[in-house]
Design a protein around this motif. Sequence first.
Motif, PDB file in Angstrom:
ATOM      1  N   THR A 187      49.670  19.439  30.059  1.00 42.61           N
ATOM      2  CA  THR A 187      50.038  20.655  30.792  1.00 42.61           C
ATOM      3  C   THR A 187      50.654  20.357  32.152  1.00 42.61           C
ATOM      4  N   THR A 231      54.771  24.272  30.982  1.00 40.77           N
ATOM      5  CA  THR A 231      54.438  25.233  29.921  1.00 40.77           C
ATOM      6  C   THR A 231      55.113  24.750  28.645  1.00 40.77           C
ATOM      7  N   GLY A 258      49.704  26.378  28.867  1.00 43.53           N
ATOM      8  CA  GLY A 258      50.168  26.372  30.251  1.00 43.53           C
ATOM      9  C   GLY A 258      50.320  27.771  30.808  1.00 43.53           C
TER      10      GLY A 258
END
Length: 399
Positions: A78, A87, A102
């Motif tokens: 992440t 993300t 994320g």
Amino acid sequence: DGFGQVVASSDGFPVIRSATLAQVVSTRRALFDLELEGDSAKLHVAYPVSYEATGQVEGVLVGELDLYRLAKRAILLTQTVDRLPLTVAVADGQGRIFYSIGERLEGDVLQLSIPVAAELSEKGLPLTMTVSAAKASAYAPLLKMGLWMLLVAAMAVIVIMLLTRKMSETIVGPLGEMSHRAMEIARAGPTGLRELQVTRSDEIGWMGTAFNEMVLSLRQAYDSQEVQVRRRTEELAEARERLAGVLAGIDDVVYAIDPDFSRLEYISPAAEKVFGYSPGQCYDHPELLNEMVFPEDVFRLKEARRALGQDKAVEVRYRVGLGDGSQRWVLDRFHLVRDEQGLAIRVSGLVRDVTASVEAEASLRLRERALASSSCGVVITDMLQPEQPILYVNDAFER
């Protein structure tokens, strides 16, 4: 089998659409089907099973894969190694996202999309994984570096300013003071000769010491020159007094005028006795000396002045009329004065009152004519000479 009946299963009974089953049997090709429902993403696969001897499709091998759980186990990243938030999302060919991890990003973002499972794409089920990061977060290290660089540049500018100021105080300051003192000497002369206060032993101090030695030499030179000027001024004043005394005792007029005879430079005090005008009046109105010449003698005077260019003394006798109505005969003798380059700078001359001589000459000529016209014999001898020589006899004596 070909009728849709489950012959064997590893885990439960996978769901297979009848249309999919019929398509696999008829086309003898594998099919893939993605089922999305809520957080669930299941991939259904169907492979045809044929009998090798006859080549007939005897059944279908059906499999079910939970892509959501698979992605959840496989995608754990992440953030990057330098803690840049990321993300990650997985979507099918229609853009339907079935898995994401994320924080949700807002504003400008940086995105990178890569295909997942190329074999599935060949089978008609493309999957794409997209990694996103906020631009502000991505550029934050660059901004931080830029701020540090600005800070370093500001500190460098401050250091340079301090060094420049220190240099100005230690180098430019003394040089400026030295230049100021030199300008004072140029403007004020001897009164501006002041020494510098030298407190350093480096090159600037040596320059200051040399400047003070120069000031001392100039002061000595000025003092010596002042003594010489004072002595020469006194000598010149004495010479002028002697010359003025000599000129005051001379009955002849001494004068100096420019080569054009338009500007009077000097005239002796005898001018008042000869011309009836004081030297001051002659300086203020130099045309008076030309106006008082008799009109009949002006031409003779101009001719004499024109002959002056032959670099020899010229003399001319003419009459002048005085303010009381009387007249005088004067003998004007003048010559041209040149400089070292041979250029004419002035005309110097001497005017003498010869009225008595002219009148004596006239009287003598009158007596001579009277003796010559007499009927009596006349003889004149010099009784003071040893042999008493004869000086004059008239015509009657000769007869």
